[in-house]
Design an enzyme around this catalytic site. Structure first.
Site, mmCIF file in Angstrom:
data_model
loop_
_atom_site.group_PDB
_atom_site.id
_atom_site.type_symbol
_atom_site.label_atom_id
_atom_site.label_comp_id
_atom_site.label_asym_id
_atom_site.label_seq_id
_atom_site.Cartn_x
_atom_site.Cartn_y
_atom_site.Cartn_z
ATOM 1 N N ASP A 74 -14.509 10.482 -42.746
ATOM 2 C CA ASP A 74 -13.464 9.797 -41.983
ATOM 3 C C ASP A 74 -14.016 8.497 -41.414
ATOM 4 O O ASP A 74 -15.215 8.370 -41.152
ATOM 5 C CB ASP A 74 -12.906 10.689 -40.882
ATOM 6 C CG ASP A 74 -13.927 11.053 -39.816
ATOM 7 O OD1 ASP A 74 -15.054 11.437 -40.201
ATOM 8 O OD2 ASP A 74 -13.612 10.962 -38.608
ATOM 9 N N GLU A 139 -15.446 13.257 -37.488
ATOM 10 C CA GLU A 139 -16.501 12.748 -36.625
ATOM 11 C C GLU A 139 -16.025 11.580 -35.777
ATOM 12 O O GLU A 139 -16.428 11.439 -34.614
ATOM 13 C CB GLU A 139 -17.708 12.325 -37.471
ATOM 14 C CG GLU A 139 -19.009 12.192 -36.695
ATOM 15 C CD GLU A 139 -19.213 10.826 -36.066
ATOM 16 O OE1 GLU A 139 -20.114 10.686 -35.222
ATOM 17 O OE2 GLU A 139 -18.463 9.880 -36.426
#
Length: 383
Positions: A74, A139
């Site tokens: 991500d 994250e």
């Protein structure tokens, strides 16, 4: 199947995986890893009030020891896309640089690790043990439905890890000049001060919440937390927002809020800091009855003492780059704060100068050299 770190990184960058979207990045990685013989699991976690997150765990082999690589596909939003010189999800190469959101943080690191495995396997090498990858899609977000839940679930299923490298961008000026052997703790706080609204001409009939808040913030700013420790910089507190919401100049505000963030070294723990915060704020406010304090500890500080794992990385950097990295704990947090509860972990990856910026990029040569360094680390880990 490609064995080129740059090509893999280009494919990953072209997946628009802005948190919490998977964007095809995990699908792409899973395809490569399964072709290499990894057993892959897609682990999807959800929690009320947070986005559902798709994660990937892949393992080659069943024997010990198990060397894990942790990372995230991500990425943060691109911001003003028109400000980018090249498309943020284009994965274009110009003047020897690969451009795109996530090139450095941290699709480049993932690509280099996978390419290193491909090269080793293509040359007939196999680990005397196991290789695993723990890849989250959370994250850059709340970090609730990603690594922390993956680790718990996998541990309960019998998975064990002997060491982990998180491929966060840790290098500063040149590739290999720094690794993170620990991270500072992170605490977020919000102060809500209660007063009594009134007319500025009649201050005795009111209680100015802004005045109390200013005194409280002054107490926080003047707080000397520590002078640091052997491997950690001094802790710091930053006030990040002050909001009174008063649109008139002749009204004494009855409510005022402030937000702050603390990055703390290994001399503190979250609960100890919260207790100290209450002491400072209560003294400045004139009593606990005047305010509320909400805190969230995003992660405690941790340290992986220099030793076998950090030496392994240092030796690989020395061989490929001719430099031995500095041991550092500076910067923000990473998912290593969760992994440290299961095995020794350090962060090591590309240069971090352009992370989260417009025109984020990596030097193609650095990306290819990182794959060589990772290859050395993997091979030498297993002797």
């Amino acid at each position: 199947m490609t064995s080129d770190a740059t090509t893999i990184a280009q494919h990953l960058v072209r997946c628009p995986s802005v948190t919490p979207k998977e964007g095809g990045a995990l699908d792409y990685l899973q395809g490569i890893l399964e072709e290499l013989g990894f057993a892959c699991q897609r682990l999807v976690f959800a929690e009320d009030g947070t986005p559902t997150i798709d994660n990937l765990y892949a393992r080659f082999g069943t024997a010990e020891p198990n060397l894990c690589f942790a990372g995230h596909t991500d990425v943060v939003p691109v911001g003003n896309e028109s400000a980018w010189t090249y498309p943020p999800f284009g994965g274009e190469i110009h003047d020897g640089k690969l451009y795109g959101r996530g090139t450095a943080d941290m699709k480049g690191g993932i690509a280099a690790w996978v390419a290193a495995i491909q090269t080793l396997f293509a040359n007939g090498w196999r680990p005397d043990g196991s290789l695993s990858l723990l890849i989250t899609g959370d994250e850059e977000g709340p970090a609730i439905n990603g690594t922390v839940k993956m680790l718990k679930h996998l541990y309960e299923q019998g998975e064990r890890w002997d060491a982990c490298i998180t491929g966060e961008p840790t290098s500063s000026e040149t590739l290999g000049d720094a690794i993170k052997i620990g991270r500072r703790g992170c605490l977020d706080g919000k102060i809500t001060v209660r007063g009594t609204q009134g007319h500025t001409g009649y201050p005795a009939l009111a209680d100015n919440a802004a005045h109390r808040l200013i005194a409280m913030c002054d107490g926080l700013v003047k707080w000397h937390m520590d002078d640091g420790s052997e491997f950690f910089e001094p802790s710091n507190l930053a006030i990040t927002s002050i909001d009174i919401g008063n649109t008139a100049t002749n009204i004494i505000p009855g409510k005022a809020t402030a937000a702050f963030n603390i990055r703390y070294c290994d001399l503190h723990s979250g609960p100890e800091l919260v207790a100290k915060l209450r002491d400072i704020l209560t003294a400045a406010a004139g009593g606990e009855a005047f305010y509320d304090l909400d805190t969230y500890v995003a992660g405690e500080s941790f340290l992986t003492e220099p030793g076998q794992l950090s030496d392994l990385i240092s030796d690989a950097c020395q061989k490929i780059q001719g430099v031995r990295p500095e041991f550092s704990t500076s910067g923000g947090t990473s998912d290593s704060r969760f992994i440290t509860n299961y095995c020794p972990v350090v962060d090591f990856g590309p240069i971090n100068k352009t992370i989260h910026q417009v025109d984020e990029h990596l030097e193609v040569k650095d990306l290819e050299d990182l794959a060589l360094i990772y290859g050395e680390i993997i091979r030498n880990f297993f002797g």
